[in-house]
Design a protein around this motif. Structure first.
Motif, mmCIF file in Angstrom:
data_model
loop_
_atom_site.group_PDB
_atom_site.id
_atom_site.type_symbol
_atom_site.label_atom_id
_atom_site.label_comp_id
_atom_site.label_asym_id
_atom_site.label_seq_id
_atom_site.Cartn_x
_atom_site.Cartn_y
_atom_site.Cartn_z
ATOM 1 N N LYS A 7 1.934 10.930 -42.477
ATOM 2 C CA LYS A 7 2.251 10.415 -41.136
ATOM 3 C C LYS A 7 3.610 10.932 -40.663
ATOM 4 N N LEU A 8 4.574 10.954 -41.575
ATOM 5 C CA LEU A 8 5.916 11.445 -41.261
ATOM 6 C C LEU A 8 5.844 12.891 -40.764
ATOM 7 N N LEU A 9 5.095 13.711 -41.460
ATOM 8 C CA LEU A 9 4.994 15.126 -41.076
ATOM 9 C C LEU A 9 4.280 15.306 -39.749
ATOM 10 N N ILE A 10 3.253 14.519 -39.488
ATOM 11 C CA ILE A 10 2.556 14.598 -38.197
ATOM 12 C C ILE A 10 3.523 14.265 -37.065
ATOM 13 N N GLN A 11 4.290 13.173 -37.224
ATOM 14 C CA GLN A 11 5.265 12.772 -36.200
ATOM 15 C C GLN A 11 6.354 13.831 -36.033
ATOM 16 N N THR A 12 6.835 14.363 -37.153
ATOM 17 C CA THR A 12 7.890 15.376 -37.108
ATOM 18 C C THR A 12 7.411 16.621 -36.367
ATOM 19 N N LYS A 13 6.211 17.064 -36.666
ATOM 20 C CA LYS A 13 5.647 18.253 -35.997
ATOM 21 C C LYS A 13 5.485 18.007 -34.509
ATOM 22 N N LYS A 14 5.029 16.805 -34.153
ATOM 23 C CA LYS A 14 4.844 16.462 -32.744
ATOM 24 C C LYS A 14 6.191 16.475 -32.003
ATOM 25 N N ILE A 15 7.203 15.875 -32.614
ATOM 26 C CA ILE A 15 8.530 15.819 -31.993
ATOM 27 C C ILE A 15 9.106 17.228 -31.838
ATOM 28 N N CYS A 16 8.971 18.047 -32.868
ATOM 29 C CA CYS A 16 9.493 19.423 -32.797
ATOM 30 C C CYS A 16 8.780 20.218 -31.703
ATOM 31 N N ALA A 17 7.476 20.024 -31.550
ATOM 32 C CA ALA A 17 6.735 20.707 -30.485
ATOM 33 C C ALA A 17 7.240 20.256 -29.116
ATOM 34 N N GLN A 18 7.462 18.946 -28.950
ATOM 35 C CA GLN A 18 7.974 18.416 -27.683
ATOM 36 C C GLN A 18 9.361 18.971 -27.369
ATOM 37 N N THR A 63 19.288 28.386 -47.962
ATOM 38 C CA THR A 63 18.006 27.931 -47.408
ATOM 39 C C THR A 63 18.013 26.413 -47.268
ATOM 40 N N ILE A 64 18.474 25.739 -48.307
ATOM 41 C CA ILE A 64 18.527 24.273 -48.291
ATOM 42 C C ILE A 64 19.496 23.800 -47.214
ATOM 43 N N TYR A 65 20.688 24.388 -47.148
ATOM 44 C CA TYR A 65 21.684 23.962 -46.160
ATOM 45 C C TYR A 65 21.211 24.208 -44.728
ATOM 46 N N ARG A 66 20.541 25.340 -44.481
ATOM 47 C CA ARG A 66 20.021 25.591 -43.126
ATOM 48 C C ARG A 66 18.970 24.536 -42.755
ATOM 49 N N ALA A 67 18.100 24.216 -43.704
ATOM 50 C CA ALA A 67 17.075 23.197 -43.444
ATOM 51 C C ALA A 67 17.731 21.835 -43.189
ATOM 52 N N LEU A 68 18.722 21.485 -44.004
ATOM 53 C CA LEU A 68 19.426 20.214 -43.821
ATOM 54 C C LEU A 68 20.099 20.146 -42.453
ATOM 55 N N ASN A 69 20.765 21.219 -42.045
ATOM 56 C CA ASN A 69 21.431 21.243 -40.741
ATOM 57 C C ASN A 69 20.434 21.040 -39.604
ATOM 58 N N PHE A 70 19.277 21.689 -39.699
ATOM 59 C CA PHE A 70 18.243 21.510 -38.684
ATOM 60 C C PHE A 70 17.758 20.062 -38.650
ATOM 61 N N LEU A 71 17.441 19.515 -39.814
ATOM 62 C CA LEU A 71 16.915 18.149 -39.894
ATOM 63 C C LEU A 71 17.940 17.122 -39.412
ATOM 64 N N LEU A 72 19.222 17.368 -39.703
ATOM 65 C CA LEU A 72 20.295 16.494 -39.198
ATOM 66 C C LEU A 72 20.379 16.567 -37.678
ATOM 67 N N LYS A 73 20.386 17.772 -37.166
ATOM 68 C CA LYS A 73 20.514 17.979 -35.724
ATOM 69 C C LYS A 73 19.365 17.324 -34.961
ATOM 70 N N GLN A 74 18.181 17.351 -35.551
ATOM 71 C CA GLN A 74 17.012 16.757 -34.906
ATOM 72 C C GLN A 74 16.920 15.250 -35.136
ATOM 73 N N GLY A 75 17.783 14.712 -35.998
ATOM 74 C CA GLY A 75 17.817 13.270 -36.231
ATOM 75 C C GLY A 75 16.765 12.769 -37.213
#
Length: 159
Positions: A7-18, A63-75
């Protein structure tokens, strides 16, 4: 993959698309790794170690730090400032929210709680001085109920 993660991934994908932002496989995998750490914060190097047994076996720290920065920025995740660790945001569907972290010094459990009342006080105090709050992070360290009970009942006076 459990139902919560799915469910988390479905919501995350939807938010990123929006938001029209790119959710790469590496970002998804880091989010999955963080979501598996229920009420625990995890460091970037812990994630790097965990990635060795995931679909990112050759991930580098960058790779990990770039992913973390993205996930932080997106909340989608939070950074626990005092320990430099990361955890899943329990309210990431809300664009902006204020919260407090309760961090157990013994078992390392981290609980996120919404703090609307404290936000009102902070905004009032800031207004008095002409200050604009953009972000606030409140962290409280102590013992969770389970650890408190373990420590109290393991004391010689209770035996």
């Amino acid at each position: 993959m459990n139902l919560h993660t799915h469910k988390l991934l479905i919501q995350t994908k939807k938010i990123c698309a929006q938001r029209q932002v790119r959710l790469t496989p590496q970002r998804i995998e880091v989010l999955k790794l963080i979501s598996k750490q229920y009420q625990k914060a995890v460091s970037a190097y812990d994630l790097l170690h965990l990635s060795r047994t995931s679909s990112l076996p050759h991930a580098k720290p960058s790779t990990i730090y770039r992913a973390l920065n993205f996930l932080l920025k997106q909340g989608f995740i939070h950074r626990i400032e005092s320990t430099n660790k990361f955890m899943l945001c329990q309210n990431f569907l809300e664009l902006s929210h204020n919260f407090i972290f309760f961090i157990c010094n013994h078992c390392k459990q981290v609980t996120e709680q919404a703090i609307k009342e404290i936000e009102i006080i902070l905004q009032h105090k800031a207004k008095l001085t002409g200050f604009n709050i953009h972000n606030n992070i409140i962290e409280s360290h102590g013992l969770c109920l389970q650890c408190t009970n373990k420590l109290i009942f393991s004391h010689p006076l209770y035996k």
